[in-house]
Design an enzyme around this catalytic site. Structure first.
Site: not given
Ligand code: DHB
Length: 303
Positions: A43, A67, A127, A190, A243, A266
């Site tokens: 993460k 999310n 993000c 992606i 993706g 996912s």
């Molecule tokens: C978050 C970060 C990401 O890069 C993403 O694709 C989805 C969610 C996040 O931490 O909110």
């Protein structure tokens, strides 16, 4: 039959990897290692600790998930200790992801992470839930993507840099090219599609605490395939494609679009971590039927 791939001068036992953000706690990534993922991306880590967005942070719909975690993470100082322990605990290649809203912070983060010798460092330039210093994603602009890569490159030493791009980026090929020109060793694409919303019709309110979030899951696969296809035509460096990938056939399709490694994220929420092993078996069956000897021969063959 060869199902391992070489990337960054290292051998990956298989091309399927766990993308960033599917698991939040650094030590929690062991579950994907045990399930046989070919590589793990942690993460994204930020300079300061982040609590994350209000719950709920994830919601499901028929085509996948939305999310908005808000980059919940312990911050670079604490994360560094955990990353070091995690890297030492496994033979599986570990890629560390970092995120910064300010370009200069990428230098700080990469300077801290590079000495831990991960297989690579992913620069999360995309993000969907936190805006960069210009009020948009860094990967929305050629200039900021190039700049972030450049500052990271000053301190990355021998550790390869991977730039993670958004499907929302216009001219994704041009952005990938700019990252390549600044020394990026790979492109990841992606990131989640920005953004989606699900409304609870009984409460008459958006479900997510942050209201909107990045969209992932099977519904975004054609977008991912098209963007990876475009990047493959634009750059010479390898691509980590992801993706909506959830089957052996999807993974082969992603490699044909141009990916060297394929992210399965996912789909593990839906099918469990055993999916990695099942997909590898499916890929082997396909290779046997089609007389394919080396998995790498799929890469880019749709062009
Ligand atoms: C978050 C970060 C990401 O890069 C993403 O694709 C989805 C969610 C996040 O931490 O909110």
């Amino acid at each position: 039959m060869i199902t391992s791939v070489r990337l960054f001068g290292k051998r990956f036992t298989n091309p399927l990897f766990l993308p960033s953000g599917i698991i939040n706690d650094i030590s929690g990534h062991k579950i994907a290692v045990d399930a046989g993922a070919g590589a793990i991306v942690l993460k994204s880590i930020t300079v300061e600790r982040r609590e994350g967005n209000p719950i709920p942070r994830v919601a499901k719909y028929a085509g996948g998930f939305i999310n908005s975690v808000g980059l919940r993470n312990p911050g670079i100082i604490k994360a560094k200790e955990e990353v070091q322990l995690f890297i030492a605990s496994t033979d599986t290649p570990v890629i560390v992801s970092v995120f910064a809203a300010k370009i200069a912070d990428f230098e700080k983060l990469v300077a801290e992470i590079a000495p831990l010798k991960p297989v690579a460092i992913e620069l999360n330039l995309s993000c969907p839930n936190v805006e960069g210093e210009f009020g948009s994603m860094l990967s929305d602009s050629i200039k900021s993507s190039a700049e972030a890569t450049k500052v990271a490159k000053k301190v990355s030493g021998k550790i390869p840099l991977i730039c993670k791009l958004s499907p929302n980026s216009v001219q994704i090929g041009e952005i990938a090219k700019a990252c390549e020109a600044e020394g990026a060793e790979a492109i990841a694409a992606i990131n989640t599609v920005a953004t989606g919303m699900i409304i609870d019709i009984h409460k008459r309110k958006p479900i997510l605490g942050a209201k909107k979030g990045g969209v992932s899951g099977v519904g975004i696969k054609p977008i991912a395939i098209a963007r990876v296809y475009e990047i493959y035509e634009a750059v010479k460096i390898p691509i980590l494609g992801m993706g909506g990938i959830s089957t052996a056939e999807d993974a082969i399709e992603m490699m044909m679009a141009g990916a060297t490694l394929v992210g399965v994220g996912s789909a593990v929420y839906t099918h469990g971590y055993k999916l990695y092993g099942q997909m590898i078996e499916g890929i082997k069956e396909f290779m046997k039927k089609e007389g394919v000897k080396d998995i790498k021969s799929f890469i880019g063959t749709a062009h």
